[in-house]
Structures are given as structure tokens and as C-alpha cells.
Design an enzyme around this catalytic site. Structure first.
Site, PDB file in Angstrom:
ATOM      1  N   ASP A  13      51.275  30.147  15.207  1.00  0.00           N
ATOM      2  CA  ASP A  13      51.483  30.077  16.661  1.00  0.00           C
ATOM      3  C   ASP A  13      50.890  28.765  17.187  1.00  0.00           C
ATOM      4  O   ASP A  13      49.712  28.465  16.951  1.00  0.00           O
ATOM      5  CB  ASP A  13      50.806  31.263  17.359  1.00  0.00           C
ATOM      6  N   GLY A  39      53.195  35.585  14.169  1.00  0.00           N
ATOM      7  CA  GLY A  39      54.393  36.175  13.559  1.00  0.00           C
ATOM      8  C   GLY A  39      54.259  37.685  13.708  1.00  0.00           C
ATOM      9  O   GLY A  39      53.211  38.244  13.394  1.00  0.00           O
ATOM     10  N   GLY A  41      55.445  40.210  12.105  1.00  0.00           N
ATOM     11  CA  GLY A  41      55.144  40.966  10.884  1.00  0.00           C
ATOM     12  C   GLY A  41      53.688  40.798  10.488  1.00  0.00           C
ATOM     13  O   GLY A  41      52.970  41.781  10.249  1.00  0.00           O
ATOM     14  N   GLU A 211      56.051  50.257  27.911  1.00  0.00           N
ATOM     15  CA  GLU A 211      56.262  49.730  29.267  1.00  0.00           C
ATOM     16  C   GLU A 211      55.036  48.970  29.774  1.00  0.00           C
ATOM     17  O   GLU A 211      54.693  49.049  30.952  1.00  0.00           O
ATOM     18  CB  GLU A 211      56.637  50.881  30.212  1.00  0.00           C
ATOM     19  N   GLY A 212      54.358  48.274  28.874  1.00  0.00           N
ATOM     20  CA  GLY A 212      53.219  47.433  29.269  1.00  0.00           C
ATOM     21  C   GLY A 212      52.150  48.234  29.971  1.00  0.00           C
ATOM     22  O   GLY A 212      51.672  49.241  29.457  1.00  0.00           O
ATOM     23  N   GLY A 215      52.394  52.155  30.303  1.00  0.00           N
ATOM     24  CA  GLY A 215      52.158  53.036  29.161  1.00  0.00           C
ATOM     25  C   GLY A 215      53.394  53.163  28.293  1.00  0.00           C
ATOM     26  O   GLY A 215      54.228  52.265  28.246  1.00  0.00           O
ATOM     27  N   ASP A 236      44.827  37.309  27.104  1.00  0.00           N
ATOM     28  CA  ASP A 236      46.034  36.834  26.405  1.00  0.00           C
ATOM     29  C   ASP A 236      46.795  38.059  25.881  1.00  0.00           C
ATOM     30  O   ASP A 236      46.271  38.792  25.047  1.00  0.00           O
ATOM     31  CB  ASP A 236      45.607  35.916  25.241  1.00  0.00           C
ATOM     32  N   THR A 238      49.519  38.059  24.131  1.00  0.00           N
ATOM     33  CA  THR A 238      50.271  37.818  22.883  1.00  0.00           C
ATOM     34  C   THR A 238      49.758  38.766  21.789  1.00  0.00           C
ATOM     35  O   THR A 238      48.550  38.848  21.558  1.00  0.00           O
ATOM     36  CB  THR A 238      50.081  36.363  22.414  1.00  0.00           C
ATOM     37  N   ASP A 242      52.362  44.075  18.980  1.00  0.00           N
ATOM     38  CA  ASP A 242      52.163  44.195  17.526  1.00  0.00           C
ATOM     39  C   ASP A 242      50.986  45.122  17.224  1.00  0.00           C
ATOM     40  O   ASP A 242      51.046  45.933  16.302  1.00  0.00           O
ATOM     41  CB  ASP A 242      51.915  42.809  16.914  1.00  0.00           C
TER      42      ASP A 242
HETATM   43  O1  RIB Z   1      54.482  39.336  19.068  1.00  0.00           O
HETATM   44  C1  RIB Z   1      53.779  38.153  19.192  1.00  0.00           C
HETATM   45  C2  RIB Z   1      54.211  37.167  18.156  1.00  0.00           C
HETATM   46  O2  RIB Z   1      55.574  36.873  18.340  1.00  0.00           O
HETATM   47  C3  RIB Z   1      53.469  35.864  18.194  1.00  0.00           C
HETATM   48  O3  RIB Z   1      52.330  35.860  17.370  1.00  0.00           O
HETATM   49  C4  RIB Z   1      54.492  34.863  17.784  1.00  0.00           C
HETATM   50  O4  RIB Z   1      54.409  34.518  16.444  1.00  0.00           O
HETATM   51  C5  RIB Z   1      55.823  35.503  18.156  1.00  0.00           C
HETATM   52  O5  RIB Z   1      56.842  35.269  17.304  1.00  0.00           O
END
Ligand code: RIB
Length: 292
Positions: A13, A39, A41, A211-212, A215, A236, A238, A242
Site C-alpha cells: 500500500d 492487499g 487477501g 454497513e460500516g 453494523g 484510518d 483501511t 478485511d
Molecule cells: O481492503 C483494504 C485493502 O484493499 C488495502 O490494503 C489495499 O491493498 C486495497 O487493495
């Protein structure tokens, strides 16, 4: 200990933090630039490992310095890399992230992730067959998602499909996946309708809409249920999705019920947003349990 195989992307990233997003044709001064492992995964693999699962990653990296750093990061986080390979003369996948206005926007460049083909995944069939849960996302080729859904179905191993980024899915994949976790936008692409109530009603205990801040919404066979998220001050966001997916997979693989698994996953996701970077705030098992 639950065994989880994650099939998906591993990227670097490249994160720019700025006070705003530039308009078309505009240049602005940013605040910082950082490179951190990411990523979808890889993020899910690292999150599941921190939550105490035995995790096998299936993926490809480039034969560049990012590829080496991604592999080192897996090892540091106790993710098994037996099925992660560098691809000759190919760059690692990268995600170009702008962090502004308290949220991110991402451009993902596939690079080596395009080599996570059905033929490549075939090498990991033993791991898939012996897993309690398989996790997959959509930063790898569509045929691979189809292939993995068939194999999991054949082996009787539950597949959790996180359909991100959004793309339409065949009916067959929807039927064969055990759990599907779109956000609202992904759900509308997946089901070709904005009527998410009808979509989840059709797939009770299978489609879980994230839904962020609201929930997670799903249909439990009797009625629609929303399990609220935990409010936190986000640094953050991001990787929050995941973390949710990994934690949900770990909890389900351990035999927890849907509501308990979602609460566990919501808690993990809420902790993940309190630090910078997709993996920076991903909590350990102890941290989630303490905060619950
Ligand atoms: O879901 C977040 C991820 O999606 C980030 O880490 C980035 O790599 C994106 O592809």
C-alpha cells in the site's frame, strides 16, 4: 485452533495523507507518504493469524523489493507462506491510497496478483481440503473465485467470499459459497438491485451486508437482524473490512453462532481503525476479548 486458508491478493500500500483530495487537474501539497503491507487477501490472512488461527496464504508477489517485504511481513505475523510464490519479471501488486477527510480512496494495480490462477491454486488443494474455513476476495482473477467455490463445495469446506472490489458473480458461485459479505455497494452490484432486503431475504444466514458504522445486516431465517458496530474514533479505516472478514471467519470456524461471530468481528474491526495502515491496528485475540 481453527485452520484457515486465504486465497487472495498480497500488495504494497502506497499511502498519501492529505488534508483533502485534489480536484481534477489540481495539485495540492500532501502531509505524508508511507509504504505498508496490504492487499485484501494478505490483510485477511494477517488478521486471522493475530486472532489465533493457523493461517495458510495462497498468493503471488513480484520479484521485487515489495515482494520480499510482503513475504517477510507474512512470516513476522506467523502466516504460513508455503503457497506464496514470486513471479519472475513481474511487479508486486500495489494499492495507491489517498487518506483524506477521514476516509480512503484506493486505486489497486494487480501486478503479480493476476497470477493467482486456478492452476496456481491447484498446488494448495491439500490445504484447502483440510481447512475449517477458506477465505477469498476479488483482487484475483474471476476464474479463480469460480474454481475455489467449486473445490470447496466438492470438499465440503465452507467458503467465505468477500466480494470486494465489486463485480457481478455467477449464480453458481453464490450458491456454492457458504457465506458472502458484501458492503452495500457490492451488494447492489452482486444482486443487480438496490433492494438489499429482498437480496438478504433470499439468502438467510448466508449473505451478511457490512454497513460500516451501522453494523452488519442479515436474515436469520425468521427475520432481518442488524448487529450494531462499536463506535470508535477512526484514524484510518483501511483494512477494517478485511479485519471483519477474518474475525468472522475465525469465529465461525471455531463453531460460534452468527450473532456472536458478528459481534466478535465488529469488535475486531472497530479496534483496527484506531491505528494507521491496513494492518497497523489489527488486534490480537487477547485485545478483542479484553475489549468485549
Ligand atoms: O481492503 C483494504 C485493502 O484493499 C488495502 O490494503 C489495499 O491493498 C486495497 O487493495
Amino acid at each position: 485452533m481453527a485452520k484457515i486458508t486465504v486465497i487472495g491478493s498480497s500488495s504494497m500500500d502506497l499511502v498519501v495523507t492529505a488534508s483533502k483530495r485534489p480536484d481534477k487537474g489540481e495539485t495540492i501539497i500532501g502531509e505524508s507518504f508511507k509504504t505498508v503491507p496490504g492487499g485484501k487477501g494478505a490483510n485477511q490472512a494477517v488478521a486471522a493469524a493475530r486472532l489465533g488461527a493457523e493461517v495458510y496464504m495462497v498468493g503471488c508477489v513480484g520479484d521485487d523489493s515489495f515482494g520480499k517485504a510482503i513475504l517477510d511481513n507474512f512470516k513476522k505475523n506467523h502466516v504460513f507462506t508455503d503457497y506464496v510464490e514470486p513471479v519472475t519479471d513481474t511487479k508486486s501488486g500495489t494499492a495507491h491510497i489517498t487518506l483524506a477527510d477521514g476516509d480512503n480512496s484506493i486505486i489497486f494495480v494487480k501486478g503479480a496478483n493476476d497470477f493467482v490462477t486456478p492452476q496456481f491454486v491447484e498446488k494448495a488443494l491439500d490445504s484447502i481440503r483440510t481447512s475449517d474455513m477458506v477465505l477469498i476476495q476479488q483482487e484475483i482473477p474471476e476464474e479463480t473465485v469460480e474454481y475455489v467455490s467449486e473445490k470447496c463445495h466438492e470438499f465440503g469446506v465452507p467458503l467465505l467470499l468477500n466480494p470486494a472490489p465489486a463485480r457481478p458473480l455467477s449464480k453458481d458461485v453464490i450458491e456454492k459459497a457458504a457465506y458472502i459479505t458484501p458492503n452495500e455497494l457490492e451488494a447492489s452490484v452482486l444482486f443487480g438491485t438496490k433492494d438489499i432486503h429482498a437480496a438478504i431475504g433470499k439468502y438467510p444466514n448466508k449473505v451478511f451486508i457490512t454497513e460500516g458504522k451501522n453494523g452488519v445486516r442479515f436474515h436469520n431465517g425468521q427475520q432481518e437482524v442488524v448487529i450494531p458496530s462499536f463506535p470508535v474514533e477512526a484514524v484510518d479505516t483501511t483494512g477494517a473490512g478485511d479485519t471483519f472478514n477474518a474475525a468472522f471467519a475465525v469465529a465461525l470456524a471455531e463453531g460460534k453462532g452468527f450473532e456472536e461471530s458478528i459481534r466478535f468481528a465488529n469488535r475486531a474491526a472497530s479496534l483496527s481503525v484506531t491505528k494507521f495502515g491496513a494492518q497497523g491496528g489489527m488486534p490480537t485475540r487477547e485485545e478483542v476479548e479484553e475489549s468485549l
